[in-house]
Motif scaffolding. Structure first.
Motif, PDB file in Angstrom:
ATOM      1  N   ILE A  85       3.981  -5.091 -11.630  1.00 37.25           N
ATOM      2  CA  ILE A  85       4.254  -5.498 -10.251  1.00 37.25           C
ATOM      3  C   ILE A  85       5.723  -5.841 -10.082  1.00 37.25           C
ATOM      4  N   LYS A  86       6.227  -6.612 -11.033  1.00 39.03           N
ATOM      5  CA  LYS A  86       7.587  -7.136 -10.920  1.00 39.03           C
ATOM      6  C   LYS A  86       8.618  -6.025 -10.964  1.00 39.03           C
ATOM      7  N   ALA A  91       8.451  -2.476  -2.532  1.00 44.53           N
ATOM      8  CA  ALA A  91       7.683  -3.008  -1.409  1.00 44.53           C
ATOM      9  C   ALA A  91       8.433  -4.073  -0.626  1.00 44.53           C
ATOM     10  N   ILE A  92       9.379  -4.740  -1.268  1.00 41.02           N
ATOM     11  CA  ILE A  92      10.002  -5.895  -0.619  1.00 41.02           C
ATOM     12  C   ILE A  92      10.681  -5.573   0.716  1.00 41.02           C
ATOM     13  N   THR A 125      10.515  -6.478   6.619  1.00 42.03           N
ATOM     14  CA  THR A 125      10.488  -5.987   7.997  1.00 42.03           C
ATOM     15  C   THR A 125       9.266  -6.518   8.740  1.00 42.03           C
ATOM     16  N   GLY A 126       8.117  -6.364   8.121  1.00 42.41           N
ATOM     17  CA  GLY A 126       6.903  -6.808   8.785  1.00 42.41           C
ATOM     18  C   GLY A 126       6.916  -8.299   9.047  1.00 42.41           C
ATOM     19  N   LYS A 167       0.818  -1.214   0.000  1.00 44.57           N
ATOM     20  CA  LYS A 167       0.000   0.000   0.000  1.00 44.57           C
ATOM     21  C   LYS A 167       0.851   1.263   0.000  1.00 44.57           C
ATOM     22  N   THR A 168       2.097   1.162   0.499  1.00 47.93           N
ATOM     23  CA  THR A 168       2.920   2.371   0.526  1.00 47.93           C
ATOM     24  C   THR A 168       3.459   2.732  -0.859  1.00 47.93           C
ATOM     25  N   VAL A 169       3.355   1.827  -1.812  1.00 39.69           N
ATOM     26  CA  VAL A 169       3.833   2.151  -3.158  1.00 39.69           C
ATOM     27  C   VAL A 169       2.768   3.006  -3.853  1.00 39.69           C
TER      28      VAL A 169
END
Ligand code: ATP
Ligand code: MG
Lengths: 291, 284, 253
Positions: B178-179, B186-187, B192-193, B157-159
């Protein structure tokens, strides 16, 4: 060709998304499947109406779940008596009173508290809280219901605090300003405007914390003494549903009535937490829609 | 009582609540550090237990926890990432994605001991893996799934959506977009999460009680199908199941300390990663 | 100026769920001209633009009826390859949206997606696209720095270059200059006039002078309807509709 590939990729990710549903249903189905033989052998009525759980009794095994359910609920209730006031007050403090410095200490504190493994808390129940209870109330030992409640209270605290804080800080500024505009001070605004507007979020957080407490195993297993009889007061030792499974599953042969009975306990536990979480979910989502 | 005093005492009560919370955490850590530190030395970290666990170290338990956490990660991180990609990048806002989200929240609320039962029935018995690293790892992996999937979705979502639209408008397909344009951003956040979820898994006891954790094994597990010692289980044993509990109490404290330090270290890694990554993102 | 029709829109309706955003639009966009779309906020200009490269497909609940033909091919017929459509119909957004990559990688993004791997070929494309968008001189020495470090106007020209790099026929621009200062705006306008020699350009703008300055034809939208569509001089000098005149003289909207 390219479009076919895109379709397959989409399908692949979709399957991964659906996997969560499969797992949830899988858990439910396996629990039912493995409980069924127990219900057939023991009888549903016997299972739910008796408080006597003694699978290895000499005179014939007894599988009554009442004492465990009662124990789980009573410990959880005690935990809520501790965690709700403490958690909601801390949440209110963090979001409405504390300065940024204090906030920066308290928020990580709560995160770290949430990260402490339950087995460590159980250990604390044995080495710190137990002796303390024994001394204060002049008992032989302190592995009992209140010990479990204190530990579960500590475990539920981070959930209640952080979600309540979200709810409280989400209360729109304009409501608060309106209240200040009417001459209310910060405390009056907090009590009569902020908390009531955040109430559904707070209740949802309490439900979630409660769900966690009912389902918690290690802390109660280590700190409540595990006597299988119906507890009579808060200083009694007791044995929750989770503890029963934890204690006995390691000792029973697979595919015996006793084994299946433990799955039946698991099934009841699953349904109880599922319902609690569902209620919290419904409250939370209603509240988000209004927001 | 005047409203001024009410406010004074009210805020005082709130402050007191905050202080109690602070005190609880502080006391737990103080108690464990002060009573566990003296038993920690190199031998404790690097040797197996000896003489019925009254001497020696906890090396096999550390390694066992490490192994089982790796398997947990192998299960829950990819599944969580892929599921999140579906939810955030492909799924339309409809019944299906609502259902999946509800399942995620409910799965997160399933008691850990129930996961233990599930693991026994499915992995140990049905798949016939027996009590083993792999049964325990899979069980913990499924248990961690809600965390990794939620964390991964947050990261996606941050992207900014503009990066997706810009790419699609150039004629890139969904997956290409996406790739090349979403995942690289996002990776780090997904990792981290997910690490935070793994930290919790590493400290779990109930799900591994019957799926693979062993009381005592003098050597390290040699295959995914071996049983293993694990730190949280070891602490449980030392605290409640040992024949001479008072003798091993210092060792139990030290084990608790190692476990807490381990969990906090994993958390810290994730937090540092997050800060570093956020800075990098902001600078640009 | 040739008069070949590039895009032909017939009886186009567009809905967002139950809300009808476009009502029965008919329009012919000529090849290698600049077509400007004007109208008050919310009248459906962006929606119309998105119909031309099917970006509306990405919006949940959006539904389209009618025909949009590009080079006599109905892009809404079953089996249309949306990917190659979007390659052919480039789009520049209102907010410059460079990717968080280097300048070079931004431009090379499209060509790479479409299978060009050869480095020297990519170099060529990058240089050509940046020259075409009048950015080359400013950035040629720092192609590997982040595109996010460019100024707003440079970023928008970068986005134009990025769109040009996939060699589209048509360039759709949704208020490309609205986030820019006057100097940057005039650069973009000059750029568009140059580009019109090779590309068909459709631009949405709120700025009437801008439409008058650069476009060959202008369409006036109002509440989802195309009120008037004609040569730009006609629209601004003697519009056929009272509503058009009211709008361009600033009497409303
Ligand atoms: N994604 C959407 N979902 C629902 N309604 C939308 C959506 N996008 C646009 N609309 C509605 O469609 C109508 C036309 O919108 P559009 O964005 O095309 O207007 P516009 O002419 O580009 O306006 P502006 O000049 O402000 O950009 C508006 O009423 C808008 O509210
Ligand atoms: Mg618009």
């Amino acid at each position: 060709m390219n479009r076919f590939k895109e379709k397959m990729i989409r399908r692949f990710f979709q399957l991964n998304g659906l996997f969560v549903i499969f797992v949830l249903i899988g858990i439910f189905v396996l629990l039912i499947r493995n409980s069924y033989p127990a219900f057939r052998e023991i009888g549903v009525w016997n299972f739910f109406s008796s408080a006597e759980w003694n699978p290895t009794s000499f005179t014939g095994p007894k599988y009554g779940i009442l004492a465990q359910v009662y124990s789980s609920l009573i410990v959880t209730f005690g935990a809520m008596l501790i965690a709700v006031p403490l958690g909601v007050a801390t949440a209110a403090y963090i979001s409405e009173v504390a300065g940024p410095g204090v906030k920066n200490i308290l928020k990580p504190t709560i995160e770290i508290l949430a990260g402490i493994p339950s087995v460590v808390l159980g250990f604390m129940g044995i080495v710190v809280i137990g002796p303390l209870i024994a001394r204060v109330f002049n008992l032989n030992q302190g592995l009992n219901a209140i010990n479990g409640s204190i530990l579960l209270g500590i475990m539920a605290l981070p959930t209640i605090t952080s979600l309540s804080e979200d709810a409280i800080s989400a209360v729109a500024k304009k409501y608060k300003e309106a209240s200040y505009g009417l001459g209310a001070n910060r405390w009056q605004t907090l009590v009569s405007v902020v908390i009531p507007s955040a109430l559904s979020g707070i209740i949802a957080s309490i439900m979630l914390g409660m769900g966690r407490a009912i389902g918690e195993t290690m802390a109660v297993l280590m700190a409540t003494g595990n006597s299988p009889a119906m507890p009579e007061n808060i200083f009694d030792s007791l044995r929750t549903m989770t503890a029963t499974i934890a204690i006995e599953l390691g000792e029973v042969p697979f595919n015996t009535t006793h084994y299946y009975a433990l799955f039946a306990v698991g099934l009841i536990l699953f349904i109880m937490t599922f319902l609690v979480n569902l209620v919290s979910d419904i409250i939370l989502h209603k509240y988000q829609e209004v927001d | 009582m005047s409203r001024k005093y009410k406010q004074f005492f009210g805020f005082m009560a709130l402050r007191l609540a905050g202080l109690i919370v602070l005190f609880v955490l502080f006391y737990i850590i103080y108690d464990i550090v002060s009573k566990g530190l003296s038993s920690i030395n190199w031998e404790f970290i690097s040797q197996p237990p000896r003489r019925g666990m009254t001497e020696g170290g906890i090396y096999p338990a550390i390694v066992g926890t490490f192994y089982v956490t790796v398997i947990t990660a192998l299960v829950s991180v990819p599944l969580g990432m892929f599921g999140a990609i579906y939810l955030n990048e492909y799924a339309k806002k409809g019944r299906l994605s609502r259902l999946i989200r509800m399942a995620i929240r409910n799965l997160a609320g399933v008691p850990s001991i129930v996961f233990g039962l599930f693991g026994v029935a499915l992995f140990v018995q049905w798949f016939n893996f027996g009590p083993s690293l792999i049964s325990a790892g899979f069980t913990l992996g499924l248990m961690t799934l809600p965390v990794t999937i939620t964390a991964s979705e947050e990261a996606l979502k941050t992207v900014p959506d503009a990066y997706r639209k810009g790419s699609l408008a150039l004629g890139a397909t969904r997956w290409e977009t996406i790739k090349t344009n979403v995942l690289p951003l996002a990776i780090p956040g997904m990792m981290t999460g997910s690490i935070l979820g793994l930290a919790r898994a590493a400290g779990e006891t109930a799900p591994i009680l019957f799926t693979g954790a062993a009381f005592f094994i003098p050597h390290l597990p040699d295959s995914p199908f071996s049983q293993f010692m694990a730190l949280p289980y070891h602490l449980y044993i030392l605290a409640t199941q040992h024949h001479n509990i008072s003798v091993v109490r210092p060792i139990a404290y030290a084990t608790a300390l190692v476990l807490i330090v381990l969990v906090l270290l994993i958390n810290l890694t994730a937090i540092i990663l997050r800060i570093k990554y956020r800075k990098k993102f902001e600078n640009k | 100026m040739n008069n070949k029709t590039k895009v032909k829109v017939e009886n186009l309706n567009c809905f967002y769920d139950d809300f009808q955003a476009l009502k029965d639009i008919n329009m012919e966009i000529k090849s290698k001209e600049i077509t400007a779309l004007i109208g008050p906020s919310g009248c459906g200009k962006s929606t119309f633009l998105r119909c031309l490269n099917r970006m509306n497909d990405l919006i949940e609940g959006a539904r389209i009826e009618g025909i949009v033909c590009i080079d006599d091919y109905d892009i809404y017929q079953n089996g249309t390859d949306v990917v190659s459509l979007r390659k052919k119909v480039g789009m520049v957004f209102q907010q410059p949206n460079p990717f968080p990559k280097s300048i070079y990688d931004n431009i090379a993004y499209g060509p790479r997606i479409h299978g060009i791997k050869d480095r020297s070929r990519l170099n060529e494309i990058v240089e050509k696209s940046l020259k075409n968008s009048a950015l080359w001189e400013e950035v040629k020495d720092r192609l590997d720095t982040s595109a996010l470090d460019l100024s707003g106007g440079q970023q928008q020209r970068l986005c134009i270059a990025r769109a040009l790099a996939v060699e589209p026929d048509i360039l759709l621009m949704d208020e490309p200059a609205s986030a820019l200062d006057p100097v940057a705006t005039s650069r973009i306008e000059d750029l568009m006039k140059d580009l019109a020699e090779n590309y068909t350009i459709v631009i949405v703008t709120h700025n009437m002078q801008q439409a008058a300055r650069i476009s060959d034809r202008t369409g006036f939208f109002l509440m989802g309807e195309l009120i008037e569509f004609d040569r730009t001089e006609t629209i601004f000098e003697k519009p056929a509709q009272q509503k058009t005149e009211d709008y361009i003289t600033g009497r409303f909207g």
